[in-house]
Enzyme design. Sequence first.
Site, PDB file in Angstrom:
ATOM      1  N   ASP A  12       0.827  -1.226   0.000  1.00 55.74           N
ATOM      2  CA  ASP A  12       0.000   0.000   0.000  1.00 55.74           C
ATOM      3  C   ASP A  12       0.848   1.258   0.000  1.00 55.74           C
ATOM      4  O   ASP A  12       0.646   2.173   0.810  1.00 55.74           O
ATOM      5  CB  ASP A  12      -0.947  -0.007   1.210  1.00 55.74           C
ATOM      6  N   HIS A  14       0.847   3.317  -2.679  1.00 55.25           N
ATOM      7  CA  HIS A  14      -0.049   4.272  -3.349  1.00 55.25           C
ATOM      8  C   HIS A  14       0.727   5.418  -3.998  1.00 55.25           C
ATOM      9  O   HIS A  14       0.440   6.599  -3.770  1.00 55.25           O
ATOM     10  CB  HIS A  14      -1.080   4.818  -2.365  1.00 55.25           C
ATOM     11  N   ASP A  53      -1.093  -2.679  -4.437  1.00 56.27           N
ATOM     12  CA  ASP A  53      -1.320  -1.231  -4.459  1.00 56.27           C
ATOM     13  C   ASP A  53      -0.003  -0.473  -4.459  1.00 56.27           C
ATOM     14  O   ASP A  53       0.209   0.451  -3.651  1.00 56.27           O
ATOM     15  CB  ASP A  53      -2.195  -0.792  -3.274  1.00 56.27           C
ATOM     16  N   ASN A  88      -6.074  -3.854  -5.663  1.00 60.59           N
ATOM     17  CA  ASN A  88      -7.354  -3.432  -6.238  1.00 60.59           C
ATOM     18  C   ASN A  88      -7.278  -2.027  -6.836  1.00 60.59           C
ATOM     19  O   ASN A  88      -8.009  -1.703  -7.771  1.00 60.59           O
ATOM     20  CB  ASN A  88      -8.447  -3.480  -5.157  1.00 60.59           C
ATOM     21  N   HIS A  89      -6.386  -1.164  -6.341  1.00 60.47           N
ATOM     22  CA  HIS A  89      -6.294   0.197  -6.869  1.00 60.47           C
ATOM     23  C   HIS A  89      -5.651   0.225  -8.251  1.00 60.47           C
ATOM     24  O   HIS A  89      -5.989   1.069  -9.067  1.00 60.47           O
ATOM     25  CB  HIS A  89      -5.479   1.074  -5.910  1.00 60.47           C
ATOM     26  N   HIS A 158      -3.569  -9.605  -1.372  1.00 59.86           N
ATOM     27  CA  HIS A 158      -4.053  -8.236  -1.159  1.00 59.86           C
ATOM     28  C   HIS A 158      -5.550  -8.316  -0.903  1.00 59.86           C
ATOM     29  O   HIS A 158      -6.378  -8.102  -1.804  1.00 59.86           O
ATOM     30  CB  HIS A 158      -3.750  -7.362  -2.383  1.00 59.86           C
ATOM     31  N   ASP A 189      -3.629  -4.258   1.806  1.00 58.61           N
ATOM     32  CA  ASP A 189      -4.966  -3.686   1.686  1.00 58.61           C
ATOM     33  C   ASP A 189      -5.453  -3.109   3.008  1.00 58.61           C
ATOM     34  O   ASP A 189      -6.232  -2.167   3.015  1.00 58.61           O
ATOM     35  CB  ASP A 189      -5.996  -4.687   1.143  1.00 58.61           C
ATOM     36  N   HIS A 191      -4.381  -0.931   6.130  1.00 63.26           N
ATOM     37  CA  HIS A 191      -3.294   0.028   6.264  1.00 63.26           C
ATOM     38  C   HIS A 191      -2.689   0.091   7.661  1.00 63.26           C
ATOM     39  O   HIS A 191      -1.872   0.965   7.935  1.00 63.26           O
ATOM     40  CB  HIS A 191      -3.765   1.416   5.842  1.00 63.26           C
TER      41      HIS A 191
END
EC number: 3.1.-.-
Length: 617
Positions: A12, A14, A53, A88-89, A158, A189, A191
Amino acid sequence: MDREIRILHTADTHLGYRQYHSEVRRQDFFKAFETVIKDAVDMQVDAVVHAGDLFDSRNPTLEDLLETMNVLSRLKVANIPFFGIVGNHESKQSTQWLDLFEEMGLAGRLGKAPKMVGDVAIYGIDSVPKSKIPLFDYSGFEVPESLPENCRKLLVMHQIMQPSPFPDWDCAEVIENLPFKADAVLLGDYHEYEKIKVGESWVTYSGSTERNSASEKEPRSYSIITLSGEGLEISRRTIPTRNFLFITAKVYGEEKPFEQIFSAVNEHLEEIPESVVFLDVSGDSGSVLSFSEIEEYLLSKGALVAKVKDARIKEGIPEEVIKVAFHDPDRAVAEELRRMSLNDGGLIVDEVIRSPDVPRSRVDEETENRLLGLIEAIDFKDPDFMIKIPVSHVSPVDPSSSVSSIESSGSVSPIDSVSTVSPSSPSSSAIIKEPEELKPPGAAEEIENPKPAGVTEFTAAVAAKSETLMPPVRIQRSESLNESLNKIFEKHDVVPESPETAGSIAGSVETAVEDEISKVTPDSGVITAPQSSSPVSFSDNSQTGFSAISPPESIPSPEILKENSEADADEKPVDGKLSEEKPVGVPDKATKTVKQSHRKGKEKSAVPRQYNLGDYL
């Protein structure tokens, strides 16, 4: 195991997330990821595993891709492999960005075939939509016979797993259905850092590397997985990130609320610079605040981002509980298309636009080719071929309008009823209602307007006789007719109320109409009507704006009509055409707009003009 294996577990990151629309925050996410990679190089770990992610968007910018490749190249130079799965992002329909990095030698994509790091086999499962979790196939995992005897096996996923909050998948079910024993499940996933044991397997979340929301108040971190002959150990390492400062200001009374808020802010002047500041206002709810003024004050004190929230809630209003549900995007699109009820052409256009195999530059050409193929396949000569056109609903007649509805009984004409407008209106018209069998289901029943007794029978007789064209009737002088009718009106003021009387009136009217038609002369078109003792009565409806004619009980005497004919004999044209004299109550023709074609002589109709009795009243 021959030696100790250390694996850095992160997730994650991002990358590319412009939090609060701030470019500085986008750079913060990259700095946090760089810190993780720098620590991996400094500690000389055996591998870095990313649990999904990596990017915040499935379409990262070119700048985001270049910066990510620069960071991953540091691992390649240090000879440290980077393995990852798709979250998923960042999930795309076909080829993933992780595949691009794998082609460049910067990363490896985990799957059902193991990636070996010493005596450790690492498997991976990309993010699975919640709707497809019950259909997941566990049968594709490979367990090579060449694996070391004491090989440790790790699974990277994830997903939000049980027993974490809001789980999508039961971790115990996954571990039980795997064709191998998993020593640990490395997750992404969620955080926040988490470490639990499910059966004989460890399950851990490394947490995100940067704060994605104000609710993530715990320090950001990553994990170090140490595997040896003695067992498995999981340790956590925190990451320094930008400060998120939370300030609470209480307002008492309605006087000087801003001074009270600014006083609370001034207590944190040393922490505010370069921080993301969240100010919650509480206390009395009497005063109204300007958030922009408070945010400007925080920014003037050096805050990077300022967010103000008025937490004052009136008594009696419960806090709303927000439920969040995650759905498969593909399934949502399919359901929406099903509700749209697209035809074959629409489905073809949708398929071409959303197909990952059709480049954007060829969407128009591909759509045109497929639609041409569809049209060529249609047999327009097929007797079963038809084009369905939706029929608009016909609104029922408004009973409150000034138009009086007249129903015809016993008629075989397709016109069930005709509504006539008073001659005093600017233009007389007829409304033809649709036949009974064509009325849409559920149509409102027609409401009859109240009429004097005998009107229904009279109008029924007139409608029955009007199925065929009647010869033109000419009345020479409307003044003489009005005088005679007024004399009759003085004698008879009462309208018969009984059904028997109404039926006799209808019969006498039919006889009178037949006699009038039979006595029309072909040369002059003047009617000589026989005498009748039936009186004529009128009902005054001056309040409604027009006069309604009650059933006549007598016809003007032949002497009156003959006198009218002799009085106007000089005015009759030689050629026998109708007189141009305007009837009383008829609007002046000169006031109406005449089309160009009428000025050329086309305004004269081939059928002689007919005068209605109502035009003379």
